[in-house]
Scaffold this motif. Structure first.
Motif, short mmCIF file in Angstrom:
data_model
loop_
_atom_site.label_atom_id
_atom_site.label_comp_id
_atom_site.label_asym_id
_atom_site.label_seq_id
_atom_site.Cartn_x
_atom_site.Cartn_y
_atom_site.Cartn_z
N LEU A 1 49.16 -13.09 54.78
CA LEU A 1 49.62 -13.63 56.06
C LEU A 1 48.47 -14.08 56.95
O LEU A 1 48.69 -14.76 57.94
CB LEU A 1 50.45 -12.58 56.80
N ALA A 2 47.25 -13.66 56.63
CA ALA A 2 46.09 -13.99 57.45
C ALA A 2 45.83 -15.51 57.39
O ALA A 2 45.91 -16.13 56.34
CB ALA A 2 44.88 -13.23 56.98
N VAL A 3 45.54 -16.06 58.55
CA VAL A 3 45.25 -17.50 58.64
C VAL A 3 43.76 -17.64 58.98
O VAL A 3 43.25 -16.97 59.87
CB VAL A 3 46.10 -18.15 59.76
N ASP A 4 43.09 -18.52 58.24
CA ASP A 4 41.68 -18.76 58.51
C ASP A 4 41.54 -19.51 59.83
O ASP A 4 42.21 -20.49 60.08
CB ASP A 4 41.02 -19.57 57.39
N ALA A 5 40.63 -19.04 60.69
CA ALA A 5 40.39 -19.71 61.97
C ALA A 5 39.56 -20.97 61.73
O ALA A 5 38.74 -21.02 60.83
CB ALA A 5 39.63 -18.76 62.90
#
Length: 78
Positions: A73-77
């Motif tokens: 679920l983590a989105v790269d900034a």
């Protein structure tokens, strides 16, 4: 107090003992071997066994799949 084992392996727990330990019809008991004797104890009820509270709350939502990875679920900034 003394009792006799039946041909089916059953014994009658004397009334005074049942009353002292709060044993009632339908309750579960556990047997343990302690050295050279047998201990009979009331089996913990479901309420007592759930001291941690795990599993006491039931959700209406569908279960999360066992292979679910929250890191996906983590989105790269930017």
């Amino acid at each position: 107090m003394q009792t006799t084992i039946t041909s089916k392996g059953q014994v009658t727990i004397p009334r005074d003992v049942r009353q002292h330990f709060g044993l009632r019809q339908g309750m579960s008991v556990s047997f343990t071997v302690e050295g050279d004797h047998i201990a009979l104890r009331p089996a913990p009820s479901a309420r007592q066994a759930a001291a941690s509270g795990f599993g006491l709350i039931h959700s209406q939502r569908p279960a999360v799949p066992a292979d679910f990875d929250v890191a996906d679920l983590a989105v790269d900034a930017p």
